[in-house]
Design an enzyme around this catalytic site. Structure first.
Site, mmCIF file in Angstrom:
data_model
loop_
_atom_site.group_PDB
_atom_site.id
_atom_site.type_symbol
_atom_site.label_atom_id
_atom_site.label_comp_id
_atom_site.label_asym_id
_atom_site.label_seq_id
_atom_site.Cartn_x
_atom_site.Cartn_y
_atom_site.Cartn_z
ATOM 1 N N ASP A 177 -3.574 8.927 3.661
ATOM 2 C CA ASP A 177 -3.804 7.525 3.339
ATOM 3 C C ASP A 177 -5.152 7.402 2.642
ATOM 4 O OD1 ASP A 177 -4.328 4.797 3.285
ATOM 5 O OD2 ASP A 177 -3.561 4.432 5.307
ATOM 6 N N HIS A 208 0.837 -1.198 0.000
ATOM 7 C CA HIS A 208 0.000 0.000 0.000
ATOM 8 C C HIS A 208 0.874 1.252 0.000
ATOM 9 C CE1 HIS A 208 -3.520 2.435 0.664
ATOM 10 N NE2 HIS A 208 -3.140 2.811 1.883
ATOM 11 N N CYS A 248 -4.015 2.903 -4.842
ATOM 12 C CA CYS A 248 -3.364 3.627 -3.747
ATOM 13 C C CYS A 248 -2.206 4.488 -4.250
ATOM 14 C CB CYS A 248 -2.881 2.665 -2.671
ATOM 15 S SG CYS A 248 -1.736 1.387 -3.240
#
Length: 242
Positions: A143, A126, A194
Site C-alpha cells: 500500500d 485507492h 496510488c
C-alpha cells in the site's frame, strides 16, 4: 535527451526520447473512443490513456493492460519469474459473490504452475497491490499510503485453498503460508498516484527487483508507461534491472 543514474543504485534510468514523445503525441490526436491498442484482449482507448496524464487517477483498463504487459514480459524472458495477473474485478467479485463466481476465471490456467500472482486491490478510491509468491508461500500486501489489510491477505489465502481443492483435488496447508503487510515501501506524496505505485510494485516484484523508486519518479513513469502500452511491450531497462 540524457538519462540518469539513481543516487542509491547503479541502475540507469533510460530517457524519454523524442521518438517516444512523437508516438505519444500522435496517439492523443485520435478520437477519445478510438481503440489505440489491444493487449491480451484488453483494449485501450485514447480516453483510457489520458488517465496517465498529469495527476489523473488510473482506470481499470490501464491497470489491467499494464499487468498483462508484465505477464507477457515474463513469458518472453527466460530468467524472469513466471507471472500470472488477476483482473481488477477479481477480488471484489470473489469477496461479494464467493468462489463459485470466479471459479471459471482460471479454467484455462493453472495458477499453481506460476511463480508469482499479481492481484490488484481497489479500495473504492485507492489502488493497492497484493503479491502471491508461490515459490516461498508468502502473500504480500503493498500500500503506497502505508495501510495494512489483514482481511485481504486472509481472503487471498482462502481463495488459494479453494482453488487448490477445486482444480488440484488437494488441500492447501495454511499453516505453511506467511501473510505480510509490507512496510518501508516507497510512499505516494499526493492523492493521485496510488495506481502508479501499485503497478510499479507489481512491475518490480515480477522481476525480483529491489523497489527503489520514489514519488519524484512518477511523472517519468507515467510518460514511459504511455509509450510501453502503445508499443504493447515493457521497455527492457530502467530501475531494478539486474
Amino acid at each position: 535527451m540524457e538519462g540518469k543514474f539513481l543516487p542509491t543504485s547503479s541502475c540507469f534510468i533510460p530517457p524519454i526520447s523524442e521518438e517516444m514523445i512523437l508516438v505519444i503525441k500522435e496517439a492523443f490526436r485520435s478520437p477519445a473512443s478510438q481503440v489505440l491498442v489491444d493487449v491480451s484482449r484488453q483494449a485501450v482507448t485514447r480516453a483510457d490513456l489520458e488517465t496517465l496524464l498529469g495527476l489523473n487517477w488510473l482506470n481499470d483498463a490501464i491497470i489491467n493492460v499494464y499487468l498483462n504487459l508484465i505477464v507477457n514480459r515474463s513469458k518472453e524472458a527466460q530468467k524472469l519469474p513466471k507471472v500470472y495477473a488477476f483482473n481488477t474485478f477479481f477480488l471484489t467479485r470473489y469477496i461479494e459473490m464467493g468462489y463459485s463466481a470466479v471459479r471459471r476465471w482460471t479454467r484455462r490456467d493453472d495458477i499453481f504452475a506460476h511463480d508469482i500472482l499479481l492481484v490488484p486491490v481497489h479500495l473504492g478510491m485507492h489502488w493497492c497491490m497484493a503479491i502471491v509468491d508461490l515459490r516461498v508461500k508468502q502473500i504480500k500486501y503493498m500500500d503506497s499510503m502505508g495501510g495494512r489489510n489483514d482481511a485481504c491477505l486472509a481472503t487471498l489465502l482462502e481463495y488459494l485453498s479453494q482453488e487448490m481443492s477445486d482444480k488440484k483435488n488437494s488441500q492447501l496447508d495454511a499453516g505453511q503460508w506467511l501473510l505480510t503487510n509490507i512496510q518501508n515501501l516507497p510512499q505516494q506524496q499526493n492523492g493521485s498516484d496510488c495506481g502508479m505505485f501499485a503497478l510499479k510494485y507489481a512491475d518490480f516484484a515480477a522481476k525480483d527487483a529491489e523497489i527503489n523508486f520514489t514519488q519524484n519518479d512518477m511523472p517519468y513513469f507515467r510518460r514511459r508507461m504511455m509509450f510501453e502500452i502503445l508499443r504493447s511491450s515493457i521497455l527492457p531497462s530502467g530501475y531494478g534491472e539486474k
